[in-house]
Design an enzyme around this catalytic site. Structure first.
Site: not given
Ligand code: FUB
Length: 327
Positions: A20, A227
């Site tokens: 991320d 997301e």
């Molecule tokens: O790293 C945890 C979660 O996985 C992140 O918040 C999302 O965007 C995905 O990458």
């Protein structure tokens, strides 16, 4: 920058698992604010329980051919009074001679909230505020400080990120996503107060539409928001890029306004090894870069990822050329 000529891009660090990546240029260097994945083997589920992270390490790259520096632990969950578990994807911003680290975590009730921590240095250590940002929810904050000094925070994620549970404006533990023929749930945006610690007003849902102005539908999993929002500006246009989750693309939409509506334009990154895909886009020394992650360092374990980067290029009309991570 190194790495751009090799087909199999290398992780920027290999001594810890990272994911991320939110990249920014601060004080003439590239600073990367990633999640710090735990070195544990976990079975994956749709709630994201395998992502149990407890701290953040900040990384930096000086320039061509320097090795990436790990500045050590910048914030640990034990020093965040309101947070109980799962420090997921963070971002950082600079304003008021201060660096701000924005991060999601589950609170004592198991609800994802977004907190903020401050430091005089881009690499931290950061000191967390006592409570999460009032009115915040869900995951994956990304902050744009616009050219006029106004700052916007973008956030939200489906499934484990709980965005479906906030459709009425308050938390409904039984909330589910819309029918496939209904408009998809959009990410949220809120303007930040001048001190960068609060929302100026309640977050708004961002509308993402197709070229004809019709909303992207919930069943359109190759284009709908899942997301990992990121906002950047290029030639006066605002680019909202994000993960499509279940179809594993990084895609983008454009607008003349930081709050949209955004018109869907296309794909930035094809699927990587591992379920999640999450990125940032930054200009450094006259070139544009895509920071992203995959699970290649762990041989494909979803929760043990590694950050990489590659150059990103635009077409004449401002659209972005699609990147294949392994070509
Ligand atoms: O790293 C945890 C979660 O996985 C992140 O918040 C999302 O965007 C995905 O990458």
């Amino acid at each position: 920058m190194k790495n751009n000529d090799v087909k199999q891009k290398e992780p920027i660090v290999t001594h810890i698992y990272t994911a991320d990546p939110s990249a920014h240029v601060f004080e003439g260097k590239l600073y990367i604010y990633p999640s710090h994945d735990l070195d544990i083997t976990m079975e994956s589920n749709d709630n994201g329980d395998q992502y149990g992270m407890t701290d953040y390490h900040i990384l930096s790259l000086e320039d061509n051919n320097t090795t990436c520096v790990d500045h050590g632990e910048a914030l640990h969950i034990k020093d965040v009074p309101w947070a109980r578990k799962q420090m997921w994807a963070p971002d950082a911003a600079y304003k008021n001679n201060t660096y701000y680290l924005y991060f999601p975590a589950r609170d004592k009730d198991g609800i994802f909230r977004i907190g903020v921590a401050t430091s005089p240095n881009p690499a931290g250590p950061f000191k967390a505020q006592e409570n999460y940002i009032e009115g915040s929810f869900s995951i994956d904050p990304a902050v744009l400080v616009d050219d006029d000094g106004r700052a916007y925070i973008y956030f939200g994620g489906l499934w484990g990120g709980q965005l479906e549970k906030w459709q009425t404006g308050s938390y409904n533990p039984d909330g589910v996503g819309p029918d496939s023929s209904a408009p998809a749930i959009g990410p949220r945006v809120a303007e930040l107060t001048d001190d960068m610690l609060s929302f100026k007003s309640a977050p708004q849902e961002i509308s993402i539409v197709d070229e004809d102005g019709n909303p992207i539908l919930a069943g359109d999993e190759e284009r709908r928001y899942f997301e990992g929002p990121w906002m950047h500006k290029y030639n006066g246009n605002y680019y909202l890029s994000y993960s499509t989750g279940t179809t594993h693309y990084i895609v983008y939409a454009m607008s003349k306004s930081p709050t949209g509506p955004f018109v869907y334009k296309g794909r930035i990154l094809n699927p990587v090894v591992g379920w999640t895909t999450h990125h940032s886009i930054v200009e450094f020394e006259g070139k544009w870069y895509l920071f992203y992650h995959d699970s290649s360092l762990s041989g494909g374990e979803d929760n043990k990822r590694c950050v990489k980067f590659t150059e990103l290029t635009y077409n004449e009309d401002g659209t972005i050329r699609t990147i294949d991570p392994y070509k």
